[in-house]
Design a protein around this motif. Sequence first.
Motif, short mmCIF file in Angstrom:
data_model
loop_
_atom_site.label_atom_id
_atom_site.label_comp_id
_atom_site.label_asym_id
_atom_site.label_seq_id
_atom_site.Cartn_x
_atom_site.Cartn_y
_atom_site.Cartn_z
N UNK A 134 0.82 -1.21 0.00
CA UNK A 134 0.00 0.00 0.00
C UNK A 134 0.86 1.26 0.00
N UNK A 135 1.93 1.25 0.76
CA UNK A 135 2.85 2.41 0.77
C UNK A 135 3.41 2.65 -0.62
N UNK A 136 3.79 1.58 -1.29
CA UNK A 136 4.40 1.71 -2.60
C UNK A 136 3.42 2.32 -3.60
N UNK A 137 2.21 1.77 -3.67
CA UNK A 137 1.28 2.26 -4.69
C UNK A 137 0.79 3.67 -4.36
N UNK A 138 0.63 3.98 -3.08
CA UNK A 138 0.22 5.33 -2.71
C UNK A 138 1.29 6.35 -3.08
N UNK A 139 2.53 5.96 -2.97
CA UNK A 139 3.63 6.88 -3.30
C UNK A 139 3.67 7.24 -4.77
N UNK A 140 3.04 6.41 -5.61
CA UNK A 140 3.00 6.66 -7.05
C UNK A 140 1.80 7.51 -7.46
N UNK A 141 0.93 7.83 -6.51
CA UNK A 141 -0.22 8.66 -6.82
C UNK A 141 -1.49 7.89 -7.11
N UNK A 142 -1.47 6.57 -6.92
CA UNK A 142 -2.67 5.76 -7.12
C UNK A 142 -3.67 6.05 -5.99
N UNK A 143 -4.96 6.01 -6.31
CA UNK A 143 -5.99 6.37 -5.34
C UNK A 143 -6.88 5.21 -4.90
N UNK A 144 -6.76 4.06 -5.57
CA UNK A 144 -7.64 2.93 -5.23
C UNK A 144 -6.90 1.62 -5.43
N UNK A 145 -7.32 0.61 -4.69
CA UNK A 145 -6.73 -0.72 -4.82
C UNK A 145 -7.83 -1.75 -5.01
N UNK A 146 -7.58 -2.68 -5.90
CA UNK A 146 -8.41 -3.86 -6.11
C UNK A 146 -7.64 -5.02 -5.48
N UNK A 147 -8.27 -5.77 -4.59
CA UNK A 147 -7.54 -6.72 -3.76
C UNK A 147 -8.05 -8.13 -3.99
N UNK A 148 -7.12 -9.06 -4.20
CA UNK A 148 -7.46 -10.45 -4.40
C UNK A 148 -7.86 -11.14 -3.11
N UNK A 149 -8.85 -12.03 -3.20
CA UNK A 149 -9.33 -12.75 -2.02
C UNK A 149 -9.19 -14.26 -2.17
N UNK A 150 -8.52 -14.70 -3.23
CA UNK A 150 -8.34 -16.13 -3.44
C UNK A 150 -8.60 -16.52 -4.87
#
Length: 322
Positions: free
Chosen positions: A19-35
């Motif tokens: 999360x730190x990495x993607x936020x540092x690039x300016x991304x605003x949302x994450x899609x997260x795998x659940x399996x």
Amino acid sequence: MKLGIFLVLFGGRPLEEALDLVASKGVKAVEIGTGAYPGDAHCKPDELLESKTARENFKKAVEARGLTISALSCHGNPLHPQKHIAQGFHDTFVKTVQLAELLEVPVVNTFSGCPGDHEDAKYPNWPVAPWPNDYQEILDWQWTNKVIPYWTEWGKYAADHHVKIGLELHGGFSVHTPGTLLRLREAAGEVIGANLDPSHMWWQGIDPVQAISILGRAGAIHHFHAKDTTIDPVNVHRHGITDMQSYTLMQDRAWQFRTVGYGHDLKTWADMISALRLYGYDYVVSIEHEDGLMSIEEGFSKAVKNLQQIMIEDSAAEMWWV
């Protein structure tokens, strides 16, 4: 619209580091795998369903970095003819829907699945030709007995839990084009929509802007992936678009996935972003990296930089000139 990322790209890193990495690039949302196929490196449904505290900490980790969760993703084949395989994918889907409701995530992304050609089949059968007529009979049997009944029942389940289903239009599955998506949506309800990935449109010979128009007019785009494709002008004449060679044989394949901007120019991508806005989609554009010529970090970074130039983030202004 918001720029997002399919966080499974960084499944080898702990959640907060990713999360730190993607936020540092300016991304605003994450899609997260659940399996299922995406894995559950960052999100264990069983653990989060059991513990309100765990859910609160999970959401806090995301929101503290100025991010939102655009979707939970559990791509699999719940229609697989081998019952134990189908059951595993199905169970993951059901838990993901339950978790999405509790986390207030509006979309669960997955595949439609693909059945076999009869009740005792062992492997999926993906018909791609109308003749000989056997293929039409298989297709009719699949949709009548498997595809529509399953998604009618479990689409209602998702709707009852205030969750929309984003089916990724992907070759090898029953729903793989705008037309097949709309066919299922008509039968199973508006809870069914697309997780539209233009990379899978291009290799099927479909213009993604036209796909956006077709699905957008129906209000049938629930989520959007950002991934590119390039078609080899020589190899495609040898192998066709249904090239069955391994993705690793990049010099020989008819087509391959690329990072945004490395298959089509930014004008093409700007046309897609504009079409999304025109036809009412104002949600997340989620970067997915499957480029065999780049590292994940470089492919992701270049996709972010390219998309940041063309994203439409603000609400449209009044037409002062009218």
